[in-house]
Design an enzyme around this catalytic site. Structure first.
Site, PDB file in Angstrom:
ATOM      1  N   GLU A   3      -5.389  -8.528   0.883  1.00 29.91           N
ATOM      2  CA  GLU A   3      -6.121  -8.173   2.104  1.00 29.91           C
ATOM      3  C   GLU A   3      -7.587  -7.931   1.783  1.00 29.91           C
ATOM      4  O   GLU A   3      -7.912  -7.368   0.739  1.00 29.91           O
ATOM      5  CB  GLU A   3      -5.588  -6.872   2.743  1.00 29.91           C
ATOM      6  CG  GLU A   3      -4.274  -7.016   3.451  1.00 29.91           C
ATOM      7  CD  GLU A   3      -3.784  -5.704   4.056  1.00 29.91           C
ATOM      8  OE1 GLU A   3      -4.617  -4.864   4.457  1.00 29.91           O
ATOM      9  OE2 GLU A   3      -2.554  -5.529   4.139  1.00 29.91           O
ATOM     10  N   GLU A  19       0.799  -1.228   0.000  1.00 32.12           N
ATOM     11  CA  GLU A  19       0.000   0.000   0.000  1.00 32.12           C
ATOM     12  C   GLU A  19       0.832   1.278   0.000  1.00 32.12           C
ATOM     13  O   GLU A  19       0.732   2.102   0.903  1.00 32.12           O
ATOM     14  CB  GLU A  19      -0.948   0.021   1.207  1.00 32.12           C
ATOM     15  CG  GLU A  19      -1.953  -1.103   1.191  1.00 32.12           C
ATOM     16  CD  GLU A  19      -3.034  -0.940   2.269  1.00 32.12           C
ATOM     17  OE1 GLU A  19      -2.879  -0.084   3.134  1.00 32.12           O
ATOM     18  OE2 GLU A  19      -4.019  -1.688   2.207  1.00 32.12           O
TER      19      GLU A  19
HETATM   20  C1  BGP Z   1      -4.480  -1.807   5.444  1.00 33.77           C
HETATM   21  C2  BGP Z   1      -3.128  -2.165   5.988  1.00 33.77           C
HETATM   22  C3  BGP Z   1      -3.150  -3.133   7.106  1.00 33.77           C
HETATM   23  C4  BGP Z   1      -4.318  -2.993   8.047  1.00 33.77           C
HETATM   24  C5  BGP Z   1      -5.638  -2.755   7.323  1.00 33.77           C
HETATM   25  C6  BGP Z   1      -6.788  -2.385   8.220  1.00 33.77           C
HETATM   26  O1  BGP Z   1      -4.450  -0.519   4.945  1.00 33.77           O
HETATM   27  O2  BGP Z   1      -2.294  -2.701   4.982  1.00 33.77           O
HETATM   28  O3  BGP Z   1      -1.905  -3.088   7.746  1.00 33.77           O
HETATM   29  O4  BGP Z   1      -4.072  -2.154   9.084  1.00 33.77           O
HETATM   30  O5  BGP Z   1      -5.509  -1.753   6.352  1.00 33.77           O
HETATM   31  O6  BGP Z   1      -6.771  -1.039   8.508  1.00 33.77           O
HETATM   32  P1  BGP Z   1      -7.098  -0.453   9.925  1.00 33.77           P
HETATM   33  O7  BGP Z   1      -6.143  -1.123  10.864  1.00 33.77           O
HETATM   34  O8  BGP Z   1      -6.855   1.008   9.818  1.00 33.77           O
HETATM   35  O9  BGP Z   1      -8.508  -0.773  10.219  1.00 33.77           O
END
Ligand code: BGP
Length: 478
Positions: free
Chosen positions: A378, A170
């Protein structure tokens, strides 16, 4: 195309789940690990929810065997994790810290022993603080050599063991939050610097992908992009154009460079007009065009619905990091677009829009535009979970979220998309960068909270069993 006959998931489809070093490992000062920008940033008052940090996280560093045993029992085919650069090179470069490398050798061997394909992310945001101090981290082209050297060390170490590699996780998120919203390290708010950093990150990404191919590494490599497909609120041409602008500036700006080595034209012209366009030096263009990812990693959580935003309209608003529904501020780019609520979808308690169909739409856009296999690296639902007296977690909302997304992937495959695998976010509960421990994503509940006084015990949620069955059936009933 509701009536359509659905294709099956490919036989070797990689049903998986993901994590990132800083969010799970803990052991922040153990075995010679250096300090990362996140280790420092979380100590600045007001930056994270209730001042949480990853010092201990969910102690995966010491409990990885227990976690992998749970994966094995569930039937997971792949586990995506990231390597902490500071464990390998405490100061970003120099001599390898053998103890750090050993940890990942052990982790990877344990996965292989349990028939789980390791998927390794080279960079999930925890830059060595030493490189930030020495030359401003991603703001200097010096990082290209250091990142390539670090990546090459891992390529050599895990050649033949790791077949799936994610270069940068990301880039769009760590640069926007780091250099536009000041919500991630280094806490800067400056669009010109943000785009300059991105250009350098693109060059680093391309260099590492080329290196992987030059080394004839067995396996595949690609970047993971946080893709939020854009919609228009209605058919007013002004709003449709706003959505096109958002797609160009927020999505194509990254994906086109990864796939084609070229910036999208309208977005590049807009940046030139604003005085924010990055400097393209001699040789940059050739380098960007020469790197060919083997797949595009997609992190998908939601879509964004847009309408026209006048010049005196809203700018960047604050995100909801408290879990109080409806507290995110309006956000947009004056003169272009602003994000509005989509009346057709529901939202989570953190105001993320729940839109499984958007994943199908996104996969189709990528398939038509780039004709590249996609790895979903993800996807998941961050919610409050409740542990019952019998240590059960009835997360039917997560099952609903995930099963609708699995169905959307199957539809996209039926439409013609090539999807290599699906990693949910996340395997165990873990630290959310800005939202503490209360925003949970895992199949496995971890007794850990904002005060870090939980027992760290692991409990299987209902979604754990649901996914176990999906994997057994290879998604046939999804
Ligand atoms: C993505 C990241 C993850 C994770 C996920 C959930 O952007 O790659 O590392 O954190 O989002 O986001 P959040 O923790 O802000 O809910």
């Amino acid at each position: 195309m509701e009536h359509k006959k659905l294709a099956s998931f490919p036989k070797d489809f990689l049903w998986g789940s993901a994590s990132a070093a800083y969010q799970v490992e803990g052991a922040w000062q153990e075995d010679g690990k250096g300090v990362s920008v996140w280790d420092e940033f979380v100590r600045i008052p007001g930056k994270t929810f209730k001042a949480t940090n990853g010092d201990m996280a969910v102690d995966h560093y010491h409990r990885y065997k227990e976690d992998i045993a749970l994966m094995k029992e569930q039937g997971l085919k792949t586990y995506r994790f990231s390597v902490a650069w500071t464990r390998i090179f405490p100061n970003g470069r120099g001599e390898v810290n053998q103890k750090g490398l050993e940890f990942y050798h052990d982790l990877i061997d344990e996965l292989i022993k349990n028939d789980i394909e390791p998927m390794l992310t080279l960079y999930h945001w925890d830059l060595p603080q030493a490189l930030q101090d020495e030359y401003g981290g991603w703001e200097s082209r010096k990082i290209i050599d250091d990142f390539t050297n670090y990546a090459t060390t891992l390529f050599e170490a895990f050649r033949g063991k790791v077949h799936y590699w994610v270069s940068l996780n990301e880039q769009n998120v760590f640069t926007s939050l780091g250099y536009m919203l000041a919500a991630h390290p280094p806490g800067v708010q400056d669009p010109k610097r943000m785009y300059a950093v991105n250009h350098i990150a693109f060059l680093a990404n391309a260099t590492v992908i080329n290196k992987f191919h030059e080394m004839n590494m067995p396996g595949k490599i690609g970047p993971s992009f946080a893709y939020t497909p854009n919609y228009s609120i209605d058919s007013n041409p002004k709003n449709v154009l706003a959505a096109e602008d958002a797609e160009d500036l927020m999505a194509n700006y990254w994906m086109d460079v990864y796939m084609w080595g070229k910036y999208p034209i309208a977005a590049r012209n807009y940046l030139l007009e604003q005085g924010w366009a990055p400097e393209i030096e001699e040789g940059d263009q050739e380098l960007l065009e020469s790197a060919k990812p083997d797949f595009l990693g997609i992190n998908y959580y939601q879509t964004a619905t847009n309408m026209f935003n006048p010049l005196d309209g809203v700018g960047m608003g604050k995100m909801n990091t408290t879990g109080k529904k409806g507290t995110s501020e309006e956000s947009g780019i004056p003169g272009m677009y602003k994000k509005v609520d989509n009346p057709f979808v529901n939202r989570t308690n953190w105001d993320w829009e729940i839109d499984p169909e958007g994943l199908r739409i996104g996969l189709r856009r990528i398939t038509s535009r780039y004709r590249i296999p996609v790895m979903i690296t993800e996807n998941g639902l961050g919610e409050y979970d409740k542990l019952t007296e019998n240590n059960e977690i009835h997360d039917e909302y997560r099952i609903e979220y995930l099963s609708n997304h699995v169905h959307a992937i199957r539809e996209a495959i039926s439409d013609g998309a090539t999807v290599l695998g699906y990693c949910t976010w996340s395997y165990t509960d873990l630290l959310s960068w800005l939202n503490g421990y209360q925003k949970r994503y895992g199949f496995v509940y971890v007794d850990q909270d904002e005060n870090q006084d939980g027992s760290l015990a692991r409990y299987k949620k209902d979604s754990y069993y649901w996914y176990q069955k999906v994997i057994q059936e290879n998604g046939e009933n999804s």
